[in-house]
Design a protein around this motif. Sequence first.
Motif: not given
Lengths: 76, 76
Positions: B4-10, B62-72
């Motif tokens: 499960r990959i959770v992507v949230t805005l920083k 692909l799954l997260a835009n690490t400039v503006i998003e965190n993922y776990r």
Amino acid sequence: MKLRIVVTLKNGVLDPQGKAIQHALGSLGFDGVSDVRAGKIFELTVADGTSDEAIDEMCHKLLANTVIENYRVERI
Amino acid sequence: MKLRIVVTLKNGVLDPQGKAIQHALGSLGFDGVSDVRAGKIFELTVADGTSDEAIDEMCHKLLANTVIENYRVERI
């Protein structure tokens, strides 16, 4: 009080976004990804003492379409 | 293996979707909702033995835009 509400498509409901991601991962060279399902997560800050019934009502009225989606509430 | 990959805005990144949901909840009569942040969740079925590096690469590419998003990543 912080809540995390996770909304996912029910089993059996077609997920074109998930399928597109699965194909894109394949195109990028990641083999062995056999399924992807996409969902939504909402992190809410609500007043302390908000009842479970009120939270369920928020999910039913706005956050989830319970015809095609499941939701679960986690307190964090 | 299921992930499960959770992507949230920083923190600090504007979240218009979350703000719209917060206002909609207020309009529906749910008082005391002081913040809403919207994010995405992906449930992946990958081959057993997929390395952590490969999973991180999927998120970065692909799954997260690490400039503006965190993922776990959670294993389920």
